[in-house]
Structures are given as structure tokens and as C-alpha cells.
Motif scaffolding. Structure first.
Motif, PDB file in Angstrom:
ATOM      1  N   HIS A 151      -0.142   4.110  -7.431  1.00 27.37           N
ATOM      2  CA  HIS A 151      -0.853   5.395  -7.436  1.00 27.37           C
ATOM      3  C   HIS A 151      -2.334   5.208  -7.109  1.00 27.37           C
ATOM      4  O   HIS A 151      -2.908   4.141  -7.335  1.00 27.37           O
ATOM      5  N   VAL A 152      -2.961   6.274  -6.633  1.00 34.90           N
ATOM      6  CA  VAL A 152      -4.410   6.340  -6.530  1.00 34.90           C
ATOM      7  C   VAL A 152      -4.830   7.722  -7.035  1.00 34.90           C
ATOM      8  O   VAL A 152      -4.124   8.709  -6.818  1.00 34.90           O
ATOM      9  N   GLY A 153      -5.954   7.803  -7.742  1.00 36.72           N
ATOM     10  CA  GLY A 153      -6.385   9.082  -8.308  1.00 36.72           C
ATOM     11  C   GLY A 153      -6.540   8.966  -9.812  1.00 36.72           C
ATOM     12  O   GLY A 153      -6.216   7.933 -10.413  1.00 36.72           O
TER      13      GLY A 153
ATOM     14  N   GLY B  38      -4.957   2.326  -6.627  1.00 34.27           N
ATOM     15  CA  GLY B  38      -4.172   1.962  -5.451  1.00 34.27           C
ATOM     16  C   GLY B  38      -4.035   0.459  -5.341  1.00 34.27           C
ATOM     17  O   GLY B  38      -3.463  -0.191  -6.203  1.00 34.27           O
ATOM     18  N   GLY B  39      -4.545  -0.098  -4.242  1.00 37.63           N
ATOM     19  CA  GLY B  39      -4.423  -1.533  -4.037  1.00 37.63           C
ATOM     20  C   GLY B  39      -3.022  -1.958  -3.662  1.00 37.63           C
ATOM     21  O   GLY B  39      -2.613  -3.098  -3.922  1.00 37.63           O
TER      22      GLY B  39
ATOM     23  N   LYS C 141      -8.585   4.930  -2.252  1.00 39.68           N
ATOM     24  CA  LYS C 141      -8.392   5.833  -1.121  1.00 39.68           C
ATOM     25  C   LYS C 141      -6.913   6.099  -0.910  1.00 39.68           C
ATOM     26  O   LYS C 141      -6.101   5.170  -0.906  1.00 39.68           O
ATOM     27  N   SER C 142      -6.566   7.385  -0.718  1.00 43.30           N
ATOM     28  CA  SER C 142      -5.199   7.737  -0.352  1.00 43.30           C
ATOM     29  C   SER C 142      -4.951   7.327   1.091  1.00 43.30           C
ATOM     30  O   SER C 142      -5.880   7.277   1.907  1.00 43.30           O
TER      31      SER C 142
END
Length: 542
Positions: A212-214, A223-224, A242-243
Motif C-alpha cells: 500500500h501507499v497512503g 509503498g516500496g 508515490k502511487s
């Protein structure tokens, strides 16, 4: 086989929005020539949603949206994380599952085995652990699907009763897909790579990891997402915070066409900055606020929070309120004004002496000549809270809390005073880290006044007050707090590290006595492995 990694932000409990993100991503991946699209753990629900899952409409919406997604999967396959209801005979109502979807229907459901109750989630509250292990086949490729903690360091331990990958590897998958909802902390980037690489080496197959990111209230996902070859070399890594979507050909990973990349190790303080600003941005957006207000004292904490707020919301959406008392120094007002001018934000000066005097007149006959003490100090903080909350209500701006982790740990804050706020921006940063972040914020130009950075910290609630009057030096205090909170070291172990017994006794006593305060603080954006709140569960009194 070309695999699309979708690193996206999902909203907790918002099936409609999340399904739209997923379907749009599937269509985009198809245009890029992907055969398989991978989404993070619990993407459909937006992550672990706690007791929202107890309601019937959650279960119905979850399955309806899963069917909508399946209808998109005619010439492309999908792996997506979601809640899957268990059989009635099971103790818990759901599996934390990864659904493999192809040819318009769910082909296989893979449930999570290692449930995480150690930090921000209470997965065993709603999820039944997996006990069966099967691989998937698509377009002639066989692959394993696992979920975050199933490949964690504890899962690799021989002490763990069932190791999912040990069971799955007996079926000889060509590669593995791991979907995660792994929260950010300032050491996670290196840990994530180590875990993925260790598994790839152990099982001698490539690993595809999607995260996930956010931000979800106090929890940030950075993210990553990455891909490792069978030698444990990272051959692709998506940018953190960043998405985005990346398409990787797994055949090129297997045959060595994709070479090991030089991974980027972003400085820790920059990661912290990115996490806090993402946390603030998403919290404001999802709560419906576009403006922030905060008290400006001339001190380091409010200066850092004001600067972060400007970076997130823009200078036109941040308001500072200066509330000097008779104990405020001239330089505090000057430093606060200089900060506001440097940032270009609107500010008001609201002296609190008249309000303070009115309260003192009210209480005078009741105090019967008792000496000045913490009562009068806290009164000033609470007058300021009433003042800045009035600005919050009148201008529909969220009050951003400015307390730090060092002060919260030892109770150096006033309930219903400076501990107020809708979100705590730096509540998971020790005081020394706040100074480090301040210097980072000043990296291009001076925004936080130099005097704010160099003067001795003070709450200025009595004449000549300094933090050092009642607290140890922050350089020492923060080391002890880190060793106790993040390091989980008890008093005996702290003494063995060289901390003085009187200091250990005092600090641990303050931590214990002030648990009740922390339970009433606003949500804290988590950047460490042990943030106050969900990350540290202690009784209010013990």
C-alpha cells in the motif's frame, strides 16, 4: 508473463472508491500488455477496518465489489487482497485473503497464516488463520501467493509452528507473489528489502512484493513495492510515497535479463518528512478539512508543525495564533512573528493576560492563599486551547497538535490544553528528532528562525522557566526513552546500558503515571516502531 504491480492508495471501508481504483488499474494494465495485475493486501476494503467488518452491509458490499472486479478479468488475471467470509463452523468471521481471479471468476482464495496483533492491527479479532497451502497456475506459469507477515522474519524462524512458504515450496512454484499492508517506520525500507531477499534466497525463486501507499489516520504506508530474483538481488523497486504502476516481465527476472539495481537509501529524516506530510495530507483530505490552525509559541515544536502544515496545505490555508502571557519572553513573540512572516501565513496576536487574571480573580477566594503551582501553569495552557479551538470552529480549520514524543512520554503537557488537536503531526518524534527535522526544513532557506533553533526549550508558564528545570537533558532523555519504548528494555537492562539509577527510576515512573494522558491525546502520525496509541497498548493506570 508480464506482471503489473499496482502501488496505490485505498480508502478504509470505501468499497466504491477502491473498486474504481482497482478496475481502472486493471484496464490500464491491459493496455500496457500485462498478463497479471497485483494489488496490495486488503486493497478492496482499504486495509484492516476493525469492527466495521461486524456489520452485514460490509460483508455484502465486499462480495458485490469482488464480483464486479471479477467481471473485468476476461483476458487478464488479478491478485487482490480482501476480506473473505469463513464457514460458519470457524471461530472468526473472515479470512485475510488474496483472491486469484481469472476468466471472470475467483479461481483460488489464499488466506493469511501469520496474523499480526503486535502493532496497529488486531487481526486475530476478525480473521481465521490459513491452514491449507496451494499454488496457482496461469498461462502455463505456476506461482505462490502469500500475504505480508507470512514471509516475515518470525515466519522464517524454526520456532514458528507453520511456515507458509515451507509448505508452498514443496509444490515447486516458479515464483512467489507477496501482497502487503506494511506500515512505514523509519527503518522499514531496509527491513523490507532484507525480508524479500532472504525469502528469495531461501526458496531459490523470484519474489514480487506489492505494498500500500497512503495514510490511514495515524498509519502511513510508503509503498516500496519491489521484485527480487532468485539470488535475492533487487531487480526493480518502485518509488516510495508515490502511487503508480510498474510492469515487470517475470521471465526476464528468471533468465537474468533484469539485473540487480542500485537501491536508493533515502536519508532517514527525509523519509520521516515524507511520511508526516503524507499523513497530514491524507488526514485533512479524508476528514473534509482544507485549513489548519495552531498556536505559535516561538518554540521549536510549533515552528516545525507550522512549516509542515504549509508544505501540505499551502501558506494561504494555515493560520497561526500567538497567545502571549505575562510570562512570555519578548523573543518568543518575536520568533513566532518571524516564523509566520517567513512562511507567509496569516497570524493573530491574542494576549491571554486578561483572561488569566479573570480566572485568578474567580479562584482567589477558593485558593485561600495557596502558592503558585502547576494549577496556574495549566490554566494558561487551557486558556490557549479554548482560544485556538475558537479559531478552529469559527474558520473551519483543524487544530494541529504540536506535542512531541519526549514530552508525551513523561507527561510534560496539559490535558485539555496543549495536548488538544485533531491530529498530532510530530507526536512520534523525540525532541532531538524535532530539531533534526527543523534543520531539514531549513535545508534550502531559513524558514524556522535561527533563534528558535538555538534557544533553550521552555513552556514559559512561570518566570524564567526552562524544560531543563524539570526534565533531563533531551540528548540523554531521548536515548533512554528510545531504549525503553522501541527497544523494550526494562529498568535492569537500562542500568546495564549505563543510565543512572535515579534517572531510570524517575523516567520510568513518569511514563507509567502519564499513561492516562496519552490515552486522551489526538491520533499520532506513526513514523517509528512504537508510536503512542495503537502501537503501545497499556492500561490507563497500572
Amino acid at each position: 508473463m508480464k506482471i503489473a504491480l499496482v502501488q496505490a492508495s485505498f480508502s478504509e471501508g470505501n468499497f466504491g472508491s477502491n473498486t474504481t481504483v482497482i478496475i481502472n488499474s486493471i484496464r490500464k494494465a491491459a493496455l500496457k500488455g500485462a498478463d497479471l495485475v497485483v494489488f496490495p493486501e486488503l486493497a478492496l476494503s482499504g486495509g484492516y477496518v476493525g469492527d466495521i467488518a461486524d456489520y452485514d452491509d460490509f460483508r455484502e458490499s465486499n462480495l458485490d465489489m469482488l464480483n464486479n472486479i471479477a467481471s473485468e478479468c476476461r483476458d487478464i488475471a488479478v491478485v487482490v487482497g480482501c476480506y473473505i467470509p469463513t464457514e460458519q463452523i470457524m471461530e472468526k468471521p473472515f479470512y485475510n485473503a488474496a483472491c486469484f481471479i481469472a476468466d471472470g471468476k475467483v479461481q483460488r482464495i489464499v488466506a493469511k497464516t501469520v496474523l499480526n496483533d503486535n502493532d496497529i492491527n488486531e487481526e486475530s479479532r476478525h480473521f481465521e488463520p490459513n491452514s491449507t497451502f496451494e499454488i496457482c497456475t496461469y498461462n502455463g506459469e505456476t506461482f505462490a501467493i502469500v500475504i505480508s507477515d507470512d514471509i516475515s522474519v518470525p515466519a522464517l524462524s524454526s520456532e514458528f509452528s507453520i511456515n507458509p512458504m515451507d509448505e508452498i515450496s514443496k509444490q515447486n512454484p516458479a515464483f512467489a507473489i507477496c501482497i502487503g499492508a506494511v506500515p512505514f517506520d523509519y527503518n522499514q525500507q531496509e527491513i523490507r528489502r532484507m525480508v524479500i531477499s532472504a525469502n528469495a534466497v531461501r526458496y531459490e525463486i523470484p519474489f514480487v512484493f506489492v505494498n500500500h501507499v497512503g495514510a490511514h489516520v495515524n498509519v502511513v504506508y510508503d509503498g516500496g513495492s519491489m521484485v527480487s530474483n532468485a539470488h535475492g538481488e533487487i531487480v526493480y523497486e518502485m518509488e516510495c510515497f508515490k502511487s503508480g504502476m510498474a510492469v515487470v516481465d517475470i521471465n526476464e527476472v528468471k533468465n537474468g535479463s533484469l539485473k540487480e539495481i542500485e537501491t536508493i537509501n533515502t536519508p532517514k529524516i527525509e523519509r520521516i518528512y515524507q511520511a508526516i506530510t503524507m499523513g497530514l495530507r491524507d488526514y485533512f483530505k479524508r476528514s473534509g478539512f482544507s485549513k489548519a490552525v495552531l498556536g505559535l509559541s516561538g518554540g521549536i515544536d510549533s515552528a516545525v508543525v507550522a512549516t509542515l502544515s504549509v508544505d501540505v496545505l499551502g501558506k494561504e490555508n494555515v493560520m497561526g495564533v500567538l497567545m502571549p502571557s505575562e510570562f512570555s519572553t519578548d523573543h518568543s513573540v518575536k520568533d513566532a512573528e518571524e516564523l509566520a512572516k517567513n512562511l507567509g501565513i496569516e497570524y493573530d496576536i491574542v494576549p491571554i493576560k486578561s483572561a488569566y487574571d479573570s480566572f485568578m480573580k474567580l479562584f482567589e477566594p477558593r485558593w485561600n492563599g495557596l502558592p503558585f503551582d502547576v494549577t496556574e501553569e495549566n490554566l494558561q495552557a487551557r486558556i490557549r486551547a479554548v482560544t485556538v479551538m475558537s479559531y478552529s470552529n469559527k474558520f473551519k480549520a483543524m487544530l494541529v497538535n504540536t506535542s512531541n514524543k519526549s514530552e508525551a512520554a513523561v507527561g510534560y503537557g496539559t490535558m485539555y490544553g496543549d495536548l488538544c488537536g485533531g491530529i498530532s503531526a510530530i507526536g512520534d518524534l523525540y525532541k532531538t528528532q524535532v530539531y533534526e527535522l527543523a534543520n531539514y526544513l531549513n535545508r534550502d532557506k531559513v524558514r524556522i528562525p535561527i533563534n528558535t533553533l538555538t534557544k533553550a526549550p521552555s513552556a514559559e508558564l512561570r518566570p524564567g522557566q526552562k524544560d531543563a528545570d524539570s526534565l533531563p537533558d533531551y540528548d540523554i532523555l531521548d536515548q533512554l526513552l528510545y531504549a525503553h519504548l522501541e527497544g523494550k528494555n526494562n529498568a535492569e537492562q537500562l542500568l546495564a546500558m549505563g543510565f543512572e539509577q535515579s534517572l531510570v527510576n524517575k523516567v520510568l515512573r513518569l511514563i507509567r503515571l502519564n499513561e492516562y494522558k496519552r490515552l486522551q491525546c489526538p491520533p499520532i502520525i506513526r513514523v517509528s516502531t512504537c508510536a503512542f496509541g495503537h502501537g503501545r497498548r497499556f492500561p490507563a493506570v497500572w
